[in-house]
Design a protein around this motif. Structure first.
Motif: not given
Length: 67
Positions: A20-25, A27-28, A31
Motif C-alpha cells: 500500500i505504501i509503495q502504491g501511494y509512492m 501514484a505520487t 503525478q
C-alpha cells in the motif's frame, strides 16, 4: 481507530502495509511526471528502506523533516 501509536507502529513493522505504501509512492511519482525507470528505482529504494527502518524511526524522520 482505537490503536495506540505503538500498536500502529507494530502493525506497520510486520510489512503488511508495504504494498500500500509503495502504491501511494508510485501514484505520487506518476503525478509528478517521473519517468518509469526513476519510479522503479524509487520502489527498489523504498523496499530496502522498509526492510531496514522501523515505523518509529520513519515517524520520527517525518516529524523532524516536515515540522
Amino acid at each position: 481507530m482505537s490503536a495506540t501509536e505503538d500498536e500502529i507502529n507494530a502493525m506497520a513493522d510486520t510489512g503488511m502495509f508495504n504494498s500500500i505504501i509503495q502504491g501511494y509512492m508510485i501514484a505520487t511519482l506518476k503525478q509528478l511526471d517521473y519517468k518509469q525507470n526513476d519510479i522503479e528505482a524509487a520502489v527498489d529504494a523504498l523496499t530496502a528502506i522498509l526492510d531496514n527502518m522501523d515505523a518509529e524511526e520513519a515517524r520520527q524522520l517525518y516529524k523532524s523533516e516536515l515540522f
